[in-house]
Write a protein that holds these residues in place. Structure first.
Motif, PDB file in Angstrom:
ATOM      1  N   VAL A  35       0.843  -1.209   0.000  1.00  0.00           N
ATOM      2  CA  VAL A  35       0.000   0.000   0.000  1.00  0.00           C
ATOM      3  C   VAL A  35       0.873   1.252   0.000  1.00  0.00           C
ATOM      4  O   VAL A  35       0.593   2.219  -0.728  1.00  0.00           O
ATOM      5  CB  VAL A  35      -0.964  -0.016   1.205  1.00  0.00           C
ATOM      6  N   LEU A  36       1.929   1.254   0.793  1.00  0.00           N
ATOM      7  CA  LEU A  36       2.826   2.415   0.837  1.00  0.00           C
ATOM      8  C   LEU A  36       3.504   2.645  -0.516  1.00  0.00           C
ATOM      9  O   LEU A  36       3.593   3.782  -0.995  1.00  0.00           O
ATOM     10  CB  LEU A  36       3.874   2.247   1.933  1.00  0.00           C
ATOM     11  N   ILE A  37       3.973   1.578  -1.127  1.00  0.00           N
ATOM     12  CA  ILE A  37       4.614   1.709  -2.444  1.00  0.00           C
ATOM     13  C   ILE A  37       3.605   2.224  -3.460  1.00  0.00           C
ATOM     14  O   ILE A  37       3.894   3.112  -4.264  1.00  0.00           O
ATOM     15  CB  ILE A  37       5.241   0.367  -2.879  1.00  0.00           C
ATOM     16  N   GLY A  38       2.387   1.696  -3.432  1.00  0.00           N
ATOM     17  CA  GLY A  38       1.334   2.150  -4.344  1.00  0.00           C
ATOM     18  C   GLY A  38       0.980   3.609  -4.133  1.00  0.00           C
ATOM     19  O   GLY A  38       0.778   4.366  -5.087  1.00  0.00           O
ATOM     20  N   ALA A  39       0.897   4.034  -2.868  1.00  0.00           N
ATOM     21  CA  ALA A  39       0.581   5.434  -2.559  1.00  0.00           C
ATOM     22  C   ALA A  39       1.680   6.368  -3.061  1.00  0.00           C
ATOM     23  O   ALA A  39       1.405   7.440  -3.611  1.00  0.00           O
ATOM     24  CB  ALA A  39       0.368   5.604  -1.067  1.00  0.00           C
ATOM     25  N   LEU A  40       2.930   5.968  -2.857  1.00  0.00           N
ATOM     26  CA  LEU A  40       4.047   6.802  -3.327  1.00  0.00           C
ATOM     27  C   LEU A  40       4.066   6.884  -4.855  1.00  0.00           C
ATOM     28  O   LEU A  40       4.317   7.950  -5.419  1.00  0.00           O
ATOM     29  CB  LEU A  40       5.375   6.249  -2.797  1.00  0.00           C
ATOM     30  N   PHE A  41       3.796   5.782  -5.507  1.00  0.00           N
ATOM     31  CA  PHE A  41       3.748   5.770  -6.972  1.00  0.00           C
ATOM     32  C   PHE A  41       2.602   6.650  -7.477  1.00  0.00           C
ATOM     33  O   PHE A  41       2.772   7.434  -8.414  1.00  0.00           O
ATOM     34  CB  PHE A  41       3.592   4.331  -7.476  1.00  0.00           C
ATOM     35  N   ASN A  42       1.445   6.543  -6.833  1.00  0.00           N
ATOM     36  CA  ASN A  42       0.287   7.364  -7.205  1.00  0.00           C
ATOM     37  C   ASN A  42       0.586   8.857  -6.984  1.00  0.00           C
ATOM     38  O   ASN A  42       0.222   9.700  -7.806  1.00  0.00           O
ATOM     39  CB  ASN A  42      -0.939   6.931  -6.411  1.00  0.00           C
ATOM     40  N   ALA A  43       1.251   9.172  -5.892  1.00  0.00           N
ATOM     41  CA  ALA A  43       1.609  10.567  -5.611  1.00  0.00           C
ATOM     42  C   ALA A  43       2.546  11.105  -6.685  1.00  0.00           C
ATOM     43  O   ALA A  43       2.421  12.257  -7.123  1.00  0.00           O
ATOM     44  CB  ALA A  43       2.255  10.682  -4.238  1.00  0.00           C
ATOM     45  N   ALA A  44       3.493  10.271  -7.112  1.00  0.00           N
ATOM     46  CA  ALA A  44       4.416  10.705  -8.168  1.00  0.00           C
ATOM     47  C   ALA A  44       3.678  10.950  -9.477  1.00  0.00           C
ATOM     48  O   ALA A  44       3.945  11.933 -10.178  1.00  0.00           O
ATOM     49  CB  ALA A  44       5.511   9.660  -8.366  1.00  0.00           C
ATOM     50  N   LEU A  45       2.726  10.070  -9.807  1.00  0.00           N
ATOM     51  CA  LEU A  45       1.935  10.264 -11.029  1.00  0.00           C
ATOM     52  C   LEU A  45       1.093  11.537 -10.948  1.00  0.00           C
ATOM     53  O   LEU A  45       1.005  12.299 -11.918  1.00  0.00           O
ATOM     54  CB  LEU A  45       1.029   9.053 -11.271  1.00  0.00           C
ATOM     55  N   ASN A  46       0.473  11.761  -9.785  1.00  0.00           N
ATOM     56  CA  ASN A  46      -0.341  12.970  -9.607  1.00  0.00           C
ATOM     57  C   ASN A  46       0.513  14.225  -9.696  1.00  0.00           C
ATOM     58  O   ASN A  46       0.096  15.228 -10.285  1.00  0.00           O
ATOM     59  CB  ASN A  46      -1.068  12.931  -8.266  1.00  0.00           C
ATOM     60  N   ARG A  47       1.685  14.172  -9.123  1.00  0.00           N
ATOM     61  CA  ARG A  47       2.589  15.333  -9.163  1.00  0.00           C
ATOM     62  C   ARG A  47       2.987  15.649 -10.606  1.00  0.00           C
ATOM     63  O   ARG A  47       2.992  16.806 -11.015  1.00  0.00           O
ATOM     64  CB  ARG A  47       3.826  15.034  -8.305  1.00  0.00           C
ATOM     65  N   ARG A  48       3.318  14.606 -11.366  1.00  0.00           N
ATOM     66  CA  ARG A  48       3.670  14.811 -12.771  1.00  0.00           C
ATOM     67  C   ARG A  48       2.508  15.425 -13.553  1.00  0.00           C
ATOM     68  O   ARG A  48       2.689  16.326 -14.349  1.00  0.00           O
ATOM     69  CB  ARG A  48       4.085  13.481 -13.406  1.00  0.00           C
ATOM     70  N   ARG A  49       1.305  14.885 -13.315  1.00  0.00           N
ATOM     71  CA  ARG A  49       0.123  15.409 -13.990  1.00  0.00           C
ATOM     72  C   ARG A  49      -0.131  16.869 -13.598  1.00  0.00           C
ATOM     73  O   ARG A  49      -0.385  17.723 -14.442  1.00  0.00           O
ATOM     74  CB  ARG A  49      -1.108  14.562 -13.642  1.00  0.00           C
ATOM     75  N   ASP A  50      -0.033  17.179 -12.299  1.00  0.00           N
ATOM     76  CA  ASP A  50      -0.249  18.546 -11.829  1.00  0.00           C
ATOM     77  C   ASP A  50       0.787  19.504 -12.414  1.00  0.00           C
ATOM     78  O   ASP A  50       0.459  20.630 -12.794  1.00  0.00           O
ATOM     79  CB  ASP A  50      -0.212  18.602 -10.307  1.00  0.00           C
ATOM     80  N   ASP A  51       2.033  19.063 -12.480  1.00  0.00           N
ATOM     81  CA  ASP A  51       3.079  19.901 -13.065  1.00  0.00           C
ATOM     82  C   ASP A  51       2.798  20.176 -14.534  1.00  0.00           C
ATOM     83  O   ASP A  51       2.970  21.296 -15.014  1.00  0.00           O
ATOM     84  CB  ASP A  51       4.456  19.238 -12.916  1.00  0.00           C
ATOM     85  N   ARG A  52       2.359  19.146 -15.249  1.00  0.00           N
ATOM     86  CA  ARG A  52       2.026  19.309 -16.669  1.00  0.00           C
ATOM     87  C   ARG A  52       0.849  20.281 -16.844  1.00  0.00           C
ATOM     88  O   ARG A  52       0.889  21.177 -17.686  1.00  0.00           O
ATOM     89  CB  ARG A  52       1.701  17.947 -17.283  1.00  0.00           C
ATOM     90  N   LEU A  53      -0.193  20.147 -16.007  1.00  0.00           N
ATOM     91  CA  LEU A  53      -1.343  21.053 -16.088  1.00  0.00           C
ATOM     92  C   LEU A  53      -0.954  22.486 -15.726  1.00  0.00           C
ATOM     93  O   LEU A  53      -1.408  23.443 -16.358  1.00  0.00           O
ATOM     94  CB  LEU A  53      -2.466  20.563 -15.171  1.00  0.00           C
ATOM     95  N   ARG A  54      -0.109  22.627 -14.716  1.00  0.00           N
ATOM     96  CA  ARG A  54       0.344  23.962 -14.304  1.00  0.00           C
ATOM     97  C   ARG A  54       1.156  24.628 -15.418  1.00  0.00           C
ATOM     98  O   ARG A  54       1.005  25.810 -15.704  1.00  0.00           O
ATOM     99  CB  ARG A  54       1.169  23.861 -13.017  1.00  0.00           C
ATOM    100  N   LYS A  55       2.006  23.839 -16.064  1.00  0.00           N
ATOM    101  CA  LYS A  55       2.818  24.377 -17.163  1.00  0.00           C
ATOM    102  C   LYS A  55       1.928  24.771 -18.344  1.00  0.00           C
ATOM    103  O   LYS A  55       2.128  25.822 -18.960  1.00  0.00           O
ATOM    104  CB  LYS A  55       3.853  23.345 -17.599  1.00  0.00           C
ATOM    105  N   THR A  56       0.932  23.949 -18.646  1.00  0.00           N
ATOM    106  CA  THR A  56      -0.004  24.269 -19.723  1.00  0.00           C
ATOM    107  C   THR A  56      -0.780  25.538 -19.400  1.00  0.00           C
ATOM    108  O   THR A  56      -0.965  26.401 -20.262  1.00  0.00           O
ATOM    109  CB  THR A  56      -0.979  23.091 -19.945  1.00  0.00           C
ATOM    110  N   ASP A  57      -1.217  25.657 -18.149  1.00  0.00           N
ATOM    111  CA  ASP A  57      -1.956  26.849 -17.731  1.00  0.00           C
ATOM    112  C   ASP A  57      -1.060  28.088 -17.778  1.00  0.00           C
ATOM    113  O   ASP A  57      -1.492  29.161 -18.207  1.00  0.00           O
ATOM    114  CB  ASP A  57      -2.501  26.636 -16.324  1.00  0.00           C
ATOM    115  N   ALA A  58       0.183  27.949 -17.359  1.00  0.00           N
ATOM    116  CA  ALA A  58       1.129  29.074 -17.406  1.00  0.00           C
ATOM    117  C   ALA A  58       1.365  29.507 -18.848  1.00  0.00           C
ATOM    118  O   ALA A  58       1.442  30.711 -19.140  1.00  0.00           O
ATOM    119  CB  ALA A  58       2.449  28.698 -16.738  1.00  0.00           C
ATOM    120  N   THR A  59       1.462  28.552 -19.754  1.00  0.00           N
ATOM    121  CA  THR A  59       1.645  28.879 -21.171  1.00  0.00           C
ATOM    122  C   THR A  59       0.420  29.619 -21.707  1.00  0.00           C
ATOM    123  O   THR A  59       0.557  30.596 -22.447  1.00  0.00           O
ATOM    124  CB  THR A  59       1.899  27.598 -21.995  1.00  0.00           C
TER     125      THR A  59
END
Length: 187
Positions: A35-59
């Motif tokens: 569960v901990l490994i899955g949560a950390l992996f999910n957090a990394a995926l969410n962070r990547r997605r959020d960074d991509r959305l933030r960059k798109t919004d900034a553009t």
């Protein structure tokens, strides 16, 4: 050194409740780790997605501001040329102001913080210059302000005032150019 056979013999010699407890403990520990490994992996995926959305919004914010500043720069350039022509001909000139409610910058709210601080400084300076524009034109015209449709103000300038107006609008263009260059560097 303990071998697997020794461990299994030891485990078989324990009371049934103890071996059941050790099996449950091992399973729970393995599940917790999964569960901990899955949560950390999910957090990394969410962070990547959020960074991509933030960059798109900034553009998107940067492009909207670039389009607006480009239009404003061209408007002031045309006004400078037109006022210079009117001044040479000794004719009067009518100037309208820019309404803040028409500008994208004032509608962005907290999204403006998506712009990098180096570029934001120049963008804010350009919009402050627009804000001061009304006061400068009011001073040049001697306070002869009239209201037009939509809440915009317009000024009637004499030939002598037109020269001062042309100089003021020419200096405004530099603010727009600096802000446009800063936004281009951000991308």
């Amino acid at each position: 050194m303990v071998t697997t056979a020794d461990f299994l013999n030891w485990l078989g010699g324990l009371q049934p409740g103890v071996s059941s407890f050790l099996g449950s403990l091992t399973g729970a520990l393995g599940g917790l780790i999964a569960v901990l490994i899955g949560a950390l992996f999910n957090a990394a995926l969410n962070r990547r997605r959020d960074d991509r959305l933030r960059k798109t919004d900034a553009t998107a914010v940067a492009l909207a501001l670039q389009a607006e500043l480009f239009t404003l720069r061209e408007t002031f350039r045309r006004n400078t040329e037109s006022a210079s022509d009117q001044a040479v001909g000794g004719r009067h000139f009518i100037v309208t102001t820019i309404s803040q409610s028409d500008l994208i910058f004032f509608r962005l709210g907290e999204r403006i913080t998506l712009i990098k601080s180096e570029a934001l400084k120049d963008v804010v300076s350009a919009y402050l210059a627009i804000d001061n524009y009304f006061q400068v034109i009011s001073i040049i015209s001697g306070g002869d302000v009239r209201l037009a449709y939509g809440g915009r103000a317009y000024f009637h300038l004499s030939p002598g005032q037109v020269r001062l107006y042309a100089e003021a609008t020419k200096s405004m263009q530099q603010f727009f150019e600096t802000a446009l260059n800063a936004l281009k560097r951000q991308q």
